[in-house]
Design a protein around this motif. Structure first.
Motif, PDB file in Angstrom:
ATOM      1  N   ARG A   1     -11.373 -67.922 -27.557  1.00 20.29           N
ATOM      2  CA  ARG A   1     -10.996 -67.513 -27.542  1.00 20.29           C
ATOM      3  C   ARG A   1      -8.696 -67.186 -28.171  1.00 20.29           C
ATOM      4  NH1 ARG A   1      -9.426 -68.631 -22.306  1.00 20.29           N
ATOM      5  NH2 ARG A   1      -7.285 -69.138 -22.518  1.00 20.29           N
TER       6      ARG A   1
ATOM      7  N   VAL B   1     -12.383 -63.795 -28.269  1.00 17.67           N
ATOM      8  CA  VAL B   1     -13.562 -63.253 -27.435  1.00 17.67           C
ATOM      9  C   VAL B   1     -13.776 -64.382 -25.834  1.00 17.67           C
ATOM     10  CG1 VAL B   1     -14.280 -62.373 -29.228  1.00 17.67           C
ATOM     11  CG2 VAL B   1     -15.212 -64.101 -28.699  1.00 17.67           C
TER      12      VAL B   1
ATOM     13  N   ALA C   1     -18.833 -66.265 -22.280  1.00 15.97           N
ATOM     14  CA  ALA C   1     -19.694 -66.359 -20.947  1.00 15.97           C
ATOM     15  C   ALA C   1     -19.846 -67.426 -20.251  1.00 15.97           C
ATOM     16  CB  ALA C   1     -21.218 -64.831 -20.653  1.00 15.97           C
TER      17      ALA C   1
ATOM     18  N   THR D   1     -23.320 -68.965 -19.542  1.00 11.82           N
ATOM     19  CA  THR D   1     -24.630 -69.076 -20.771  1.00 11.82           C
ATOM     20  C   THR D   1     -24.142 -69.945 -21.794  1.00 11.82           C
ATOM     21  OG1 THR D   1     -22.985 -67.579 -22.541  1.00 11.82           O
ATOM     22  CG2 THR D   1     -23.967 -66.722 -20.973  1.00 11.82           C
TER      23      THR D   1
ATOM     24  N   GLU E   1     -23.070 -67.188 -24.954  1.00 12.79           N
ATOM     25  CA  GLU E   1     -22.391 -65.540 -25.215  1.00 12.79           C
ATOM     26  C   GLU E   1     -21.193 -64.714 -24.779  1.00 12.79           C
ATOM     27  OE1 GLU E   1     -25.637 -63.391 -22.737  1.00 12.79           O
ATOM     28  OE2 GLU E   1     -27.059 -64.633 -22.924  1.00 12.79           O
ATOM     29  N   TYR E   2     -20.750 -64.410 -25.019  1.00 17.79           N
ATOM     30  CA  TYR E   2     -19.734 -63.930 -25.235  1.00 17.79           C
ATOM     31  C   TYR E   2     -18.942 -62.465 -24.734  1.00 17.79           C
ATOM     32  CZ  TYR E   2     -18.852 -61.236 -30.480  1.00 17.79           C
ATOM     33  OH  TYR E   2     -19.898 -60.652 -31.487  1.00 17.79           O
ATOM     34  N   THR E   3     -17.985 -61.575 -25.045  1.00 23.91           N
ATOM     35  CA  THR E   3     -17.209 -60.388 -24.506  1.00 23.91           C
ATOM     36  C   THR E   3     -16.091 -60.535 -25.666  1.00 23.91           C
ATOM     37  OG1 THR E   3     -16.221 -60.566 -22.478  1.00 23.91           O
ATOM     38  CG2 THR E   3     -18.405 -60.168 -21.963  1.00 23.91           C
ATOM     39  N   GLY E   4     -16.336 -58.892 -25.508  1.00 17.67           N
ATOM     40  CA  GLY E   4     -14.999 -58.269 -27.184  1.00 17.67           C
ATOM     41  C   GLY E   4     -15.579 -58.287 -27.856  1.00 17.67           C
ATOM     42  N   THR E   5     -14.232 -58.384 -28.288  1.00 20.46           N
ATOM     43  CA  THR E   5     -14.569 -57.712 -30.149  1.00 20.46           C
ATOM     44  C   THR E   5     -14.220 -59.363 -31.153  1.00 20.46           C
ATOM     45  OG1 THR E   5     -14.131 -55.177 -29.557  1.00 20.46           O
ATOM     46  CG2 THR E   5     -14.036 -55.920 -32.003  1.00 20.46           C
TER      47      THR E   5
END
Length: 130
Positions: A48, A53, A56, A59, A87-91
């Protein structure tokens, strides 16, 4: 011994790498744990902070540990890099401490730290890093 955590994020045979401000070498995203943190908590926080990002957490999977001479440190100072995939979320974006994000292939091996070279070799031999 310098104990660090790293995120191995590969896409199409290339691996996500970062270059800190004022540095020449590229490093896998991650860093040192803070007191009381687990490996997973360190991974989530460092990713982060460095590339903005959200990992997750369900995962997160271990991907090996590697040791080598620490860059820029006295002879005999070793860095141990415990690696994870997730895995991840965001840009993905460079944070304030990161000057550049790059997708490196095996041909870029000479641009990374000593411990990252070992990781590049491992991933290349496994057919994951082109």
């Amino acid at each position: 011994m310098i104990d660090k955590i790293a995120w191995l994020h590969l896409v199409d045979g290339r691996i996500l790498s970062t270059r800190s401000r004022g540095k020449q070498a590229y490093y896998l995203p991650g860093g040192k744990r803070e007191p009381g943190e687990t490996d997973e908590q360190t991974l989530v926080r460092e990713i982060r902070e460095e590339v903005t990002v959200a990992i997750a957490e369900p995962t997160i999977r271990p991907a090996g540990a590697f040791e080598a001479q620490a860059d820029g440190k006295a002879a005999g100072v070793v860095v141990r890099m415990t690696c994870f995939t997730a895995e991840y979320t965001g840009t993905l974006a460079a944070s304030s401490e990161i000057e550049e994000i790059a997708w490196l292939g095996y041909a870029d091996r000479d641009r990374v730290s000593a411990v990252d070279k070992l990781i590049f070799d491992h991933l290349h031999q496994a057919g994951l890093l082109k």
